[in-house]
Design a protein around this motif. Structure first.
Motif, short mmCIF file in Angstrom:
data_model
loop_
_atom_site.label_atom_id
_atom_site.label_comp_id
_atom_site.label_asym_id
_atom_site.label_seq_id
_atom_site.Cartn_x
_atom_site.Cartn_y
_atom_site.Cartn_z
N HIS A 111 21.91 1.51 41.51
CA HIS A 111 20.57 2.06 41.74
C HIS A 111 19.82 1.27 42.80
CE1 HIS A 111 20.84 4.80 38.29
NE2 HIS A 111 21.46 3.81 37.68
N VAL A 112 20.10 0.00 42.91
CA VAL A 112 19.51 -0.84 43.95
C VAL A 112 20.14 -0.49 45.28
CG1 VAL A 112 19.17 -3.20 44.78
CG2 VAL A 112 19.06 -2.74 42.33
N VAL A 113 21.47 -0.43 45.30
CA VAL A 113 22.21 -0.18 46.53
C VAL A 113 21.92 1.22 47.06
CG1 VAL A 113 24.55 0.03 47.51
CG2 VAL A 113 24.03 -1.80 45.86
N SER A 114 21.80 2.21 46.19
CA SER A 114 21.60 3.60 46.62
C SER A 114 20.17 3.88 47.09
CB SER A 114 21.93 4.56 45.48
OG SER A 114 20.94 4.47 44.46
N GLY A 115 19.24 2.97 46.76
CA GLY A 115 17.85 3.18 47.15
C GLY A 115 17.02 3.88 46.08
N GLU A 116 17.60 4.17 44.91
CA GLU A 116 16.84 4.78 43.82
C GLU A 116 15.69 3.88 43.38
OE1 GLU A 116 18.90 6.67 40.43
OE2 GLU A 116 20.71 6.35 41.62
N ILE A 117 15.92 2.58 43.44
CA ILE A 117 14.89 1.62 43.09
C ILE A 117 14.08 1.35 44.35
CG2 ILE A 117 14.48 -0.77 42.39
CD1 ILE A 117 16.93 -0.55 40.62
N PRO A 118 12.75 1.33 44.26
CA PRO A 118 11.91 1.15 45.45
C PRO A 118 12.23 -0.13 46.20
CG PRO A 118 10.55 1.51 43.49
CD PRO A 118 11.97 1.42 43.04
N ALA A 119 12.02 -0.10 47.50
CA ALA A 119 12.26 -1.27 48.34
C ALA A 119 11.40 -2.46 47.91
CB ALA A 119 12.01 -0.93 49.80
N SER A 120 10.29 -2.17 47.23
CA SER A 120 9.38 -3.23 46.78
C SER A 120 9.90 -3.95 45.53
CB SER A 120 8.01 -2.64 46.48
OG SER A 120 8.11 -1.67 45.44
N TRP A 121 11.08 -3.56 45.05
CA TRP A 121 11.63 -4.10 43.81
C TRP A 121 11.63 -5.62 43.79
CZ3 TRP A 121 12.79 -4.63 39.04
CH2 TRP A 121 13.84 -5.42 38.62
N THR A 122 12.11 -6.26 44.85
CA THR A 122 12.23 -7.72 44.80
C THR A 122 10.87 -8.39 44.69
OG1 THR A 122 12.38 -7.84 47.22
CG2 THR A 122 14.45 -7.82 45.99
N GLU A 123 9.87 -7.84 45.39
CA GLU A 123 8.53 -8.40 45.29
C GLU A 123 7.94 -8.20 43.88
OE1 GLU A 123 9.32 -6.27 47.88
OE2 GLU A 123 9.56 -7.82 49.41
N GLU A 124 8.18 -7.01 43.31
CA GLU A 124 7.71 -6.73 41.95
C GLU A 124 8.37 -7.67 40.95
OE1 GLU A 124 7.83 -2.56 40.81
OE2 GLU A 124 7.67 -2.02 42.92
N LEU A 125 9.66 -7.89 41.12
CA LEU A 125 10.39 -8.79 40.24
C LEU A 125 9.82 -10.21 40.33
CD1 LEU A 125 12.68 -9.46 38.28
CD2 LEU A 125 14.19 -9.68 40.26
N GLN A 126 9.58 -10.67 41.55
CA GLN A 126 9.01 -12.01 41.73
C GLN A 126 7.66 -12.12 41.04
OE1 GLN A 126 9.08 -12.44 46.01
NE2 GLN A 126 11.02 -13.52 45.95
N GLN A 127 6.82 -11.10 41.15
CA GLN A 127 5.51 -11.12 40.50
C GLN A 127 5.63 -11.15 38.98
OE1 GLN A 127 2.50 -11.66 41.81
NE2 GLN A 127 3.70 -12.03 43.66
N MET A 128 6.56 -10.36 38.44
CA MET A 128 6.75 -10.37 36.99
C MET A 128 7.22 -11.74 36.51
SD MET A 128 8.38 -6.71 35.94
CE MET A 128 9.13 -6.16 37.46
#
Length: 94
Positions: free
Chosen positions: A70-87
């Motif tokens: 889902h990360v590789v295919s782009g299903e997860i937003p490009a902002s995922w890594t920033e959101e993860l860091q914030q969490m």
């Protein structure tokens, strides 16, 4: 069981996916649950449990290998890594 002791259980059964288990969280006041997200959409559910139950929930965030596509295919937003860091910063335990 020692009344001053806190037992810690891993909720590898993904308790955030089982609303029927939420009542158990309320009734078992001496238990701290480690709840791990396995995919992007789980992270919001885990945060919700943390918000409702405070320090009785230790949140874990990430993407299980089963859902990496889902990360590789782009299903997860490009902002995922920033959101993860914030969490991770917001819910860090020292």
């Amino acid at each position: 069981m020692n009344p001053d002791r806190v037992d810690i259980y891993s909720a590898h059964r993904h308790i955030h996916e089982m609303p029927s288990a939420f009542e158990a969280i309320e009734s078992a006041r001496k238990i701290v649950y480690c709840v791990q997200a396995t995919k992007y959409s789980d992270c919001i559910d885990v945060v919700g449990l943390k918000d409702r139950h405070g320090d009785r929930i230790i949140p874990g965030f990430g993407v299980h290998l089963w859902f990496v596509e889902h990360v590789v295919s782009g299903e997860i937003p490009a902002s995922w890594t920033e959101e993860l860091q914030q969490m991770l910063i917001q819910h860090r335990r020292v």
